[in-house]
Design a protein around this motif. Structure first.
Motif, mmCIF file in Angstrom:
data_model
loop_
_atom_site.group_PDB
_atom_site.id
_atom_site.type_symbol
_atom_site.label_atom_id
_atom_site.label_comp_id
_atom_site.label_asym_id
_atom_site.label_seq_id
_atom_site.Cartn_x
_atom_site.Cartn_y
_atom_site.Cartn_z
ATOM 1 N N HIS A 14 41.211 56.975 72.069
ATOM 2 C CA HIS A 14 42.318 56.103 71.687
ATOM 3 C C HIS A 14 42.894 55.355 72.877
ATOM 4 O O HIS A 14 43.601 54.377 72.702
ATOM 5 N N ILE A 15 42.667 55.838 74.085
ATOM 6 C CA ILE A 15 43.314 55.254 75.258
ATOM 7 C C ILE A 15 42.299 55.073 76.383
ATOM 8 O O ILE A 15 41.204 55.661 76.342
ATOM 9 N N ASP A 16 42.650 54.274 77.385
ATOM 10 C CA ASP A 16 41.773 54.091 78.539
ATOM 11 C C ASP A 16 42.254 54.898 79.731
ATOM 12 O O ASP A 16 41.475 55.235 80.611
ATOM 13 N N TRP A 58 51.418 59.527 73.733
ATOM 14 C CA TRP A 58 52.121 58.652 72.782
ATOM 15 C C TRP A 58 52.813 57.488 73.503
ATOM 16 O O TRP A 58 53.167 56.506 72.899
ATOM 17 N N GLU A 82 51.194 55.834 75.824
ATOM 18 C CA GLU A 82 50.108 54.851 75.862
ATOM 19 C C GLU A 82 49.890 54.256 74.471
ATOM 20 O O GLU A 82 49.644 53.069 74.327
ATOM 21 N N ARG A 83 49.906 55.133 73.459
ATOM 22 C CA ARG A 83 49.612 54.690 72.094
ATOM 23 C C ARG A 83 50.724 55.145 71.157
ATOM 24 O O ARG A 83 50.585 56.157 70.468
ATOM 25 N N HIS A 132 52.799 55.667 67.917
ATOM 26 C CA HIS A 132 52.378 55.746 66.517
ATOM 27 C C HIS A 132 50.942 56.177 66.343
ATOM 28 O O HIS A 132 50.324 55.917 65.321
ATOM 29 N N LEU A 133 50.382 56.849 67.342
ATOM 30 C CA LEU A 133 49.034 57.412 67.197
ATOM 31 C C LEU A 133 49.060 58.433 66.062
ATOM 32 O O LEU A 133 49.942 59.283 65.993
#
Lengths: 325, 277, 282
Positions: free
Chosen positions: B60-62, C59, C61-62, C64-65
């Motif tokens: 989901h992330i880098d 969370w 970074e993202r 609403h993951l």
């Protein structure tokens, strides 16, 4: 220095062990107080002796054994075993002693008996020939042959105990401590263990100190017995002498011609039980039976009689209760 | 001189006893080969799943806390290898509390070998080799992917990181065991610092609060297991802005920790032998 | 293990009284391990903090993951720590180790002939244990988490009630799984390997490592249908209000369904084990 020739192979001088016990006092508070598990014990055991060490639960038997083996450090007093202070030189002494705990095994639970012995050999650095010789003797006398490949956890209590005793002897220890070696064993296993211990003591001259609840162990194995109660040595001597100290009594059992009132007025004796025409008279074990028999025969219609020797269990029990009161 | 000679001899004696017991357990383990393989694979999979979770995050992330996947993998591999080695070699000391409770510690005290050695070696579980092997594989992969200009000095830094990391974790295992002399049911507490420490060290220090990183540096010096040496290797600044030479202190910290653990263990054992509980 | 006989019995009331007594025994037994409980609370709190920090970063970074905002994600972490000992699926410490040991030693043969139902007996004891663990090891880490981080705890008493029901079902599903693992000992010489694998599956598929809603694509969908999701994912989602309206009943029905299926499987396996004991004499 005291090694070898001296009679005091095991020496205890005024040894005491006190524990701090915390007790609940109220919901959260705890009060501390001191319990003297062993309270100033002195004795010596000569090389090659076989001594019984008995006493009621919590009297301090196991604590004494733990101090002798170096597990526990005494609070005060002096202990020497083969000239070594057990608590200071635990591992050096470990090579020269064998220990058997009746309640828990010293063997490796998941390993077959043979592997446990192999590990003992290497850990104690036993020369192979000595190991072979000792193992063969143990296997033969304790009938371990069929058990060698069995993991310890699968052994019955009696089998495990035999396995444990063998393990304690593989390195030719000079002294063997046994803490309740016959506890929970069946009659045949007990007999086998006793025969073996007698043989080891007689032929190898191994000093043996054993604690037990089973006084038959003492009667069959030990010429000398020490009794501990409330942390103090209350008796140290031959088995026979216990009777005097314990104020033990012999019993004269008389069968009279008919049912009669309890016998009275016999000097030194008192009637303890009446059952139909049969009556039991107790008199001190130190006293001769002859005057008692004569006095009864003179005044009562005597049909038959027998004299019962005192039961050692009763003697010991009386010693314990006598002290407790 | 005589004393140091005696100490060297007793260390040699202890190592020998350790190897004897371990060898016996390995032999006995290998008699049930299938069971051993399942357990070893399971052990590897157990720590591997933590890495799978990291992979899932990176699907989901880098970057996490500014660190890319290879860098996080480096942290993960270094910490898990160190913990795995310590657990394999000394992890069994955590059973001390139950030994005190059931009285089997007494049995160890009547044998002619150091008690610590016996506690650590007893029931040696070779299956635990799964974790360090799996972690080493991740570490190997990470080392090929991170941007590092390899010099002999940096290779030594990596090796020293793994060894001192294992020693630090080993010292924590030992401290936890020593604590169990006092509180026999408290085996779980040390997990917070060993497995918990490992769970923390897998992630970059930038993820955590400053107080936590400070605590992990100065109070329980877990940062020396992998954070400080790895940050140096990756050419990154450490978040506390410590002087550069601190990054190389891992072996020193490990030695101090081991010394402290040894003292704590001795104190615990002395207490046991005077109270019997 | 303690065996507690009730006089007479036979009636349903007697049976209920019996298993209630067993459950109380399970509760009380674990209540005596005070140091262990304190140590466990400490460990759960430490782990909760560590995971919470990594989730914060994730969370961050993202946002609403997996459909969670940051507060919800952190709540998810702390629910997991609070339930870890209660559900007892990933770590040891439940009844199954004792049952495994009884199977290994052969003592289980005695249990099979008792006048009480073996599965119900253990279930009652395990529910009692879980009840204590929820109070003793669940509440404090949750409070600590709420003090240290911003959590999204609901105000609705209905959600809390549903959460408690979901936790009870989680324990039942966990019990049923561990019962199967323990019974495998009848056929395997050493069932500890199965126990290890079961613990790993539970750790990964319950959501304890990472919420199952974060797992990608079809893999994620499959994983969310497996029984392990009952242990952490579903109770957490219930508390977070992820099941609106009748969906709440659906979530509980999902757990109850798995509980029924797995308990039934346990009964079948137990019957087979009993036959095996009868034939082989243990």
């Amino acid at each position: 220095m005291t090694d070898g020739t001296e009679p005091g192979f095991i020496e205890l001088a005024e040894v005491a062990k006190a524990f701090q016990v915390r007790r609940k006092a109220g919901r959260l508070r705890r009060s501390r107080h001191e319990v003297r598990a062993v309270d100033g014990i002195s004795f010596t055991v000569g090389r090659g002796e076989m001594v019984g060490y008995i006493g009621p639960n919590g009297a301090g038997k196991s604590t004494t054994i733990k101090m002798l083996t170096g597990i526990l450090v005494p609070s005060s007093g002096r202990i020497r075993v083969a000239g070594i202070d057990p608590s200071r030189e635990r591992t050096r002494l470990a090579r020269r002693m064998g220990v058997v705990f009746g309640q828990r095994t010293t063997l490796w639970w998941d390993l077959p008996l043979r592997d446990s012995y192999e590990l003992v050999r290497r850990m104690y650095r036993v020369p192979y020939d000595t190991y072979r010789k000792n193992l063969d003797r143990c296997v033969e006398l304790l009938d371990l042959g069929p058990l060698l490949a069995t993991p310890v956890r699968q052994l019955s209590l009696g089998q495990r105990m035999r396995g444990d005793i063998a393990a304690a002897l593989l390195h030719d220890p000079e002294v063997l401590y046994l803490d309740e070696p016959t506890i929970g064993l069946d009659v045949i296993s007990k007999a086998r263990v006793r025969d073996f211990l007698r043989e080891v003591n007689a032929s190898l001259g191994t000093t043996v100190l054993l604690t037990t609840h089973d006084l038959t162990d003492i009667e069959q194995l030990c010429r000398r017995v020490m009794v501990i109660d409330h942390g103090r040595l209350v008796y140290d001597g031959g088995l026979a002498g216990l009777h005097e100290v314990g104020e033990s009594e012999r019993t004269l059992v008389v069968d009279l011609a008919r049912e009669m009132a309890p016998i009275e007025g016999v000097p030194g004796a008192r009637t303890v039980k009446v059952e139909g025409p049969r009556q039991w008279l107790a008199f001190p074990a130190s006293q001769s039976a002859a005057p008692v028999v004569a006095a009864v025969a003179e005044r009562w219609p005597l049909v038959d009689l027998s004299v019962r020797e005192p039961d050692i269990e009763d003697v010991i029990a009386r010693m314990y209760t006598g002290r407790a009161e | 001189m005589a004393e140091s000679f005696g100490r060297a001899a007793s260390v040699r004696h202890g190592v020998r006893a350790y190897l004897l017991i371990v060898a016996m357990w390995v032999r006995s383990t290998l008699t049930y080969r299938a069971s051993f393989v399942i357990m070893a694979v399971g052990n590897a999979a157990g720590s591997g799943l933590e890495f799978v979770a990291i992979l899932l995050m990176f699907s989901h992330i880098d970057a996490l806390g500014g660190f890319g996947l290879p860098e996080v993998a480096l942290l993960y591999g270094a910490s898990a290898t160190a913990l795995g080695l310590a657990d394999l070699l000394l992890g069994n000391v955590e059973r001390l509390g139950s030994r005190v409770r059931d009285g089997t510690l007494d049995v160890l005290l009547v044998r002619p070998a150091p008690v610590y050695v016996q506690v650590a070696a007893d029931r040696f579980a070779l299956r635990r080799i799964g974790r360090p092997l799996q972690a080493l594989a991740v570490l190997g992969w990470a080392l090929t992917r991170v941007q590092v200009d390899w010099t002999p000095g940096r290779v030594v830094l990596v090796v020293a990181m793994l060894l001192s990391g294992a020693a630090i974790f080993g010292a924590i295992f030992t401290l936890g065991a020593a604590f169990q002399f006092v509180a026999q049911d408290a085996a779980q507490v040390q997990n917070s610092f060993t497995y918990g420490g490992n769970a923390m060290l897998q992630y970059p220090p930038t993820v955590f609060s400053r107080e936590l990183v400070r605590g992990a540096t100065f109070v329980i010096p877990l940062a020396f297991v992998n954070w400080l040496p790895a940050l140096r290797l990756l050419g990154r600044d450490d978040p506390l802005g410590l002087p550069g030479w601190v990054d190389f202190l891992g072996p020193v910290v490990a030695a101090v920790m081991c010394g402290g653990a040894a003292l704590a263990w001795r104190a615990g054992l002395r207490g046991y032998r005077s109270t019997g509980s | 293990m303690f065996w507690h006989r009730t006089a007479g019995g036979g009636a349903v009331g007697g049976a209920v009284a019996l298993y209630a007594a067993v459950a109380r025994g399970g509760f009380r037994r674990y209540a005596t391990y005070r140091t262990a409980t304190a140590a466990g609370v400490f460990t759960n709190t430490v782990f909760g903090c560590l995971i919470a920090y990594t989730f914060q970063a994730l969370w961050h970074e993202r946002p609403h993951l997996g459909g969670y905002d940051q507060a919800q994600a952190l709540t998810f972490v702390w629910v997991g720590q609070a339930l870890l000992a209660t559900v007892a699926l990933t770590m040891g410490g439940g009844f199954h180790e004792e049952m495994q040991e009884r199977i290994r030693s052969g003592d289980i043969a005695v249990d099979l002939y008792r006048p009480a139902d073996l599965q119900l007996w253990w279930l009652a004891a395990d529910l009692g244990r879980a009840g204590f663990q929820l109070l003793g090891r669940g509440v404090l880490p949750m409070v600590a988490g709420a003090l240290l981080f911003d959590l999204a705890l609901p105000a609705s008493p209905l959600l809390w009630a549903a959460f408690l029901a979901s936790v009870a079902l989680a324990v039942t599903v966990s019990f049923a799984l561990r019962y199967l693992v323990a019974l495998s000992g009848f056929w395997l010489l050493d069932s500890s390997g199965v126990a290890v694998l079961s613990g790993l599956a539970a750790m990964f598929f319950s959501g304890t490592l990472l919420p199952l809603r974060v797992f990608p694509g079809t893999f994620g969908e499959v994983v969310r249908m497996l029984p392990w999701s009952s242990a952490h994912q579903v109770p957490a989602d219930v508390l977070l209000g992820r099941y609106p309206g009748l969906g709440l009943l659906g979530a509980l029905a999902f757990q109850a369904g798995w509980a029924a299926v797995l308990l039934a499987a346990g009964r079948l396996l137990q019957a087979a084990a009993t036959r095996k004991v009868v034939v082989q004499g243990g």
